[in-house]
Design a protein around this motif. Structure first.
Motif, PDB file in Angstrom:
ATOM      1  N   GLU A 192     -16.653   0.927 -14.279  1.00  0.00           N
ATOM      2  CA  GLU A 192     -16.601   1.939 -15.344  1.00  0.00           C
ATOM      3  C   GLU A 192     -15.688   3.113 -14.978  1.00  0.00           C
ATOM      4  O   GLU A 192     -15.410   3.971 -15.815  1.00  0.00           O
ATOM      5  CB  GLU A 192     -18.009   2.511 -15.617  1.00  0.00           C
ATOM      6  CG  GLU A 192     -19.091   1.491 -15.939  1.00  0.00           C
ATOM      7  CD  GLU A 192     -18.888   0.852 -17.304  1.00  0.00           C
ATOM      8  OE1 GLU A 192     -18.104   1.401 -18.099  1.00  0.00           O
ATOM      9  OE2 GLU A 192     -19.501  -0.198 -17.549  1.00  0.00           O
ATOM     10  N   ALA A 193     -15.258   3.191 -13.759  1.00  0.00           N
ATOM     11  CA  ALA A 193     -14.491   4.366 -13.291  1.00  0.00           C
ATOM     12  C   ALA A 193     -13.088   4.361 -13.880  1.00  0.00           C
ATOM     13  O   ALA A 193     -12.569   3.304 -14.266  1.00  0.00           O
ATOM     14  CB  ALA A 193     -14.418   4.348 -11.768  1.00  0.00           C
ATOM     15  N   PRO A 194     -12.440   5.529 -13.951  1.00  0.00           N
ATOM     16  CA  PRO A 194     -11.037   5.560 -14.384  1.00  0.00           C
ATOM     17  C   PRO A 194     -10.180   4.699 -13.445  1.00  0.00           C
ATOM     18  O   PRO A 194     -10.485   4.586 -12.249  1.00  0.00           O
ATOM     19  CB  PRO A 194     -10.657   7.046 -14.258  1.00  0.00           C
ATOM     20  CG  PRO A 194     -11.932   7.801 -14.176  1.00  0.00           C
ATOM     21  CD  PRO A 194     -12.971   6.868 -13.625  1.00  0.00           C
ATOM     22  N   LEU A 195      -9.123   4.137 -14.011  1.00  0.00           N
ATOM     23  CA  LEU A 195      -8.247   3.228 -13.255  1.00  0.00           C
ATOM     24  C   LEU A 195      -7.797   3.848 -11.928  1.00  0.00           C
ATOM     25  O   LEU A 195      -7.368   4.994 -11.892  1.00  0.00           O
ATOM     26  CB  LEU A 195      -7.010   2.929 -14.114  1.00  0.00           C
ATOM     27  CG  LEU A 195      -5.946   2.061 -13.451  1.00  0.00           C
ATOM     28  CD1 LEU A 195      -6.421   0.627 -13.336  1.00  0.00           C
ATOM     29  CD2 LEU A 195      -4.640   2.133 -14.228  1.00  0.00           C
ATOM     30  N   HIS A 196      -7.891   3.053 -10.853  1.00  0.00           N
ATOM     31  CA  HIS A 196      -7.347   3.489  -9.558  1.00  0.00           C
ATOM     32  C   HIS A 196      -6.714   2.296  -8.842  1.00  0.00           C
ATOM     33  O   HIS A 196      -6.817   1.151  -9.292  1.00  0.00           O
ATOM     34  CB  HIS A 196      -8.400   4.202  -8.709  1.00  0.00           C
ATOM     35  CG  HIS A 196      -9.603   3.374  -8.360  1.00  0.00           C
ATOM     36  ND1 HIS A 196      -9.537   2.240  -7.576  1.00  0.00           N
ATOM     37  CD2 HIS A 196     -10.914   3.526  -8.698  1.00  0.00           C
ATOM     38  CE1 HIS A 196     -10.754   1.739  -7.420  1.00  0.00           C
ATOM     39  NE2 HIS A 196     -11.604   2.490  -8.109  1.00  0.00           N
ATOM     40  N   VAL A 197      -6.073   2.613  -7.720  1.00  0.00           N
ATOM     41  CA  VAL A 197      -5.305   1.593  -6.995  1.00  0.00           C
ATOM     42  C   VAL A 197      -6.174   0.411  -6.584  1.00  0.00           C
ATOM     43  O   VAL A 197      -5.689  -0.736  -6.528  1.00  0.00           O
ATOM     44  CB  VAL A 197      -4.601   2.231  -5.761  1.00  0.00           C
ATOM     45  CG1 VAL A 197      -5.616   2.666  -4.708  1.00  0.00           C
ATOM     46  CG2 VAL A 197      -3.552   1.325  -5.182  1.00  0.00           C
ATOM     47  N   GLY A 198      -7.439   0.651  -6.308  1.00  0.00           N
ATOM     48  CA  GLY A 198      -8.321  -0.450  -5.919  1.00  0.00           C
ATOM     49  C   GLY A 198      -8.480  -1.465  -7.048  1.00  0.00           C
ATOM     50  O   GLY A 198      -8.479  -2.678  -6.811  1.00  0.00           O
ATOM     51  N   HIS A 199      -8.597  -0.980  -8.282  1.00  0.00           N
ATOM     52  CA  HIS A 199      -8.697  -1.894  -9.430  1.00  0.00           C
ATOM     53  C   HIS A 199      -7.438  -2.772  -9.520  1.00  0.00           C
ATOM     54  O   HIS A 199      -7.525  -3.977  -9.745  1.00  0.00           O
ATOM     55  CB  HIS A 199      -8.830  -1.110 -10.747  1.00  0.00           C
ATOM     56  CG  HIS A 199     -10.077  -0.289 -10.859  1.00  0.00           C
ATOM     57  ND1 HIS A 199     -10.068   1.024 -11.227  1.00  0.00           N
ATOM     58  CD2 HIS A 199     -11.385  -0.608 -10.649  1.00  0.00           C
ATOM     59  CE1 HIS A 199     -11.307   1.488 -11.266  1.00  0.00           C
ATOM     60  NE2 HIS A 199     -12.127   0.516 -10.915  1.00  0.00           N
TER      61      HIS A 199
ATOM     62  N   ASP B  39       0.842  -1.214   0.000  1.00  0.00           N
ATOM     63  CA  ASP B  39       0.000   0.000   0.000  1.00  0.00           C
ATOM     64  C   ASP B  39       0.870   1.253   0.000  1.00  0.00           C
ATOM     65  O   ASP B  39       0.607   2.226  -0.715  1.00  0.00           O
ATOM     66  CB  ASP B  39      -0.881   0.061   1.260  1.00  0.00           C
ATOM     67  CG  ASP B  39      -1.969  -0.997   1.285  1.00  0.00           C
ATOM     68  OD1 ASP B  39      -2.065  -1.782   0.342  1.00  0.00           O
ATOM     69  OD2 ASP B  39      -2.722  -1.028   2.282  1.00  0.00           O
ATOM     70  N   VAL B  40       1.902   1.231   0.841  1.00  0.00           N
ATOM     71  CA  VAL B  40       2.759   2.409   0.998  1.00  0.00           C
ATOM     72  C   VAL B  40       3.641   2.588  -0.246  1.00  0.00           C
ATOM     73  O   VAL B  40       3.877   3.715  -0.695  1.00  0.00           O
ATOM     74  CB  VAL B  40       3.596   2.291   2.294  1.00  0.00           C
ATOM     75  CG1 VAL B  40       4.373   3.583   2.549  1.00  0.00           C
ATOM     76  CG2 VAL B  40       2.708   1.972   3.482  1.00  0.00           C
ATOM     77  N   ILE B  41       4.094   1.475  -0.813  1.00  0.00           N
ATOM     78  CA  ILE B  41       4.884   1.560  -2.046  1.00  0.00           C
ATOM     79  C   ILE B  41       4.043   2.209  -3.152  1.00  0.00           C
ATOM     80  O   ILE B  41       4.512   3.110  -3.865  1.00  0.00           O
ATOM     81  CB  ILE B  41       5.385   0.153  -2.480  1.00  0.00           C
ATOM     82  CG1 ILE B  41       6.379  -0.389  -1.456  1.00  0.00           C
ATOM     83  CG2 ILE B  41       6.021   0.218  -3.872  1.00  0.00           C
ATOM     84  CD1 ILE B  41       6.779  -1.845  -1.678  1.00  0.00           C
ATOM     85  N   CYS B  42       2.801   1.774  -3.288  1.00  0.00           N
ATOM     86  CA  CYS B  42       1.935   2.373  -4.323  1.00  0.00           C
ATOM     87  C   CYS B  42       1.756   3.865  -4.061  1.00  0.00           C
ATOM     88  O   CYS B  42       1.832   4.683  -4.992  1.00  0.00           O
ATOM     89  CB  CYS B  42       0.574   1.669  -4.364  1.00  0.00           C
ATOM     90  SG  CYS B  42       0.656  -0.014  -4.990  1.00  0.00           S
ATOM     91  N   ALA B  43       1.525   4.232  -2.814  1.00  0.00           N
ATOM     92  CA  ALA B  43       1.341   5.655  -2.491  1.00  0.00           C
ATOM     93  C   ALA B  43       2.596   6.441  -2.844  1.00  0.00           C
ATOM     94  O   ALA B  43       2.521   7.559  -3.384  1.00  0.00           O
ATOM     95  CB  ALA B  43       0.997   5.813  -1.005  1.00  0.00           C
ATOM     96  N   TYR B  44       3.751   5.859  -2.576  1.00  0.00           N
ATOM     97  CA  TYR B  44       5.005   6.547  -2.905  1.00  0.00           C
ATOM     98  C   TYR B  44       5.177   6.664  -4.428  1.00  0.00           C
ATOM     99  O   TYR B  44       5.495   7.751  -4.946  1.00  0.00           O
ATOM    100  CB  TYR B  44       6.185   5.793  -2.280  1.00  0.00           C
ATOM    101  CG  TYR B  44       7.503   6.402  -2.666  1.00  0.00           C
ATOM    102  CD1 TYR B  44       7.893   7.637  -2.147  1.00  0.00           C
ATOM    103  CD2 TYR B  44       8.348   5.769  -3.574  1.00  0.00           C
ATOM    104  CE1 TYR B  44       9.092   8.216  -2.523  1.00  0.00           C
ATOM    105  CE2 TYR B  44       9.549   6.340  -3.953  1.00  0.00           C
ATOM    106  CZ  TYR B  44       9.919   7.565  -3.418  1.00  0.00           C
ATOM    107  OH  TYR B  44      11.106   8.143  -3.795  1.00  0.00           O
ATOM    108  N   LEU B  45       4.960   5.571  -5.126  1.00  0.00           N
ATOM    109  CA  LEU B  45       5.144   5.595  -6.590  1.00  0.00           C
ATOM    110  C   LEU B  45       4.227   6.632  -7.244  1.00  0.00           C
ATOM    111  O   LEU B  45       4.582   7.248  -8.248  1.00  0.00           O
ATOM    112  CB  LEU B  45       4.882   4.205  -7.191  1.00  0.00           C
ATOM    113  CG  LEU B  45       5.851   3.097  -6.785  1.00  0.00           C
ATOM    114  CD1 LEU B  45       5.424   1.764  -7.403  1.00  0.00           C
ATOM    115  CD2 LEU B  45       7.291   3.429  -7.190  1.00  0.00           C
TER     116      LEU B  45
END
Ligand code: GSH
Length: 213
Positions: A149-156, A68-74
């Motif tokens: 249908e939403a734009p790509l996000h971390v949850g996807h 989770d933290v790596i994604c937030a940093y990237l």
């Protein structure tokens, strides 16, 4: 940067798929590491006191974990549209979906401990059943709530890498009776970020001591 990675870890794949989608993967060298709570990996423990992958090693800066933290940093490293929505209900929805995906991976790992990883005499079927139930209720929740249908996000990204791993390990099926989730996953799985990060390999646990020794 270096990413301590595992080709059969859903969390590590999540971080790497995120890096591809954020357009920063070319800055990352991927280094495979085997980890198990029964088999200490010194190189991973040197960077993460939990001994788990993924870990992002940054030159001259402290290492970052968990996924989770790596994604937030990237997400701070690029100027494009942020994959973690910055504010409002969009943000809480994406993070909530990520939390469900993380929980599915955690539950899947526990099901594997109670089915194939732990020596047979130490398995506890009610615990297995409880974690299987968490998986099936999460699949049902995603069938209703995933914003396909939403734009790509971390949850996807988190859900796709979780489902890919659950299927790879033959854990409880998510496809039956969940047509919306299944169609979304099959399409997501064709993205270059997923194609470039295939799952492979087996978990390496300590061999149990022989009975009587
Ligand atoms: N919450 C962590 C979970 C990471 C995790 O459990 N990684 C597994 C690989 S799939 C691991 O390294 N396990 C070793 C252990 O539990 O000691 C994340 O999202 O990065």
């Amino acid at each position: 940067m270096k990413l301590l990675y595992q080709t059969h870890s859903p969390y590590a794949r999540k971080a790497l798929v995120f890096a591809h989608e954020a357009g920063v993967a070319h800055d990352i060298e991927v280094i495979h590491q085997e980890t198990s709570p029964t088999l200490r990996n010194e190189e991973v423990f040197a960077m993460n006191p939990l001994g788990k992958v993924p870990v992002l090693i940054r030159p001259g800066l402290p290492a970052i974990f968990d996924s989770d933290v790596i994604c937030a940093y990237l997400d701070t490293l690029h100027d494009g549209r942020k994959l973690i929505p910055q504010s409002g209900e969009e943000r809480w929805h994406a993070l909530r979906v990520q939390a469900v995906a993380q929980g599915m991976c955690d539950a899947g790992i526990l099901v594997r401990w109670e089915t194939v990883r732990r020596p047979e005499s130490l398995r506890y079927p009610p615990l297995r059943d409880g974690y299987v139930e968490k998986l099936t209720t999460s699949y049902d929740w995603l069938e209703r709530h995933l914003d396909v249908e939403a734009p790509l996000h971390v949850g996807h990204i988190a859900v796709a890498t979780a489902l890919g791993w659950l299927e790879f390990r033959a854990l409880p099926d998510f496809r039956a009776r969940r047509p919306r989730l299944t169609a979304w996953f099959d399409q997501f799985d064709q993205r270059p970020s997923m194609r470039e990060t295939p799952l492979s390999g087996d978990t390496h646990d300590a061999k149990p001591p022989k009975a009587g020794l």
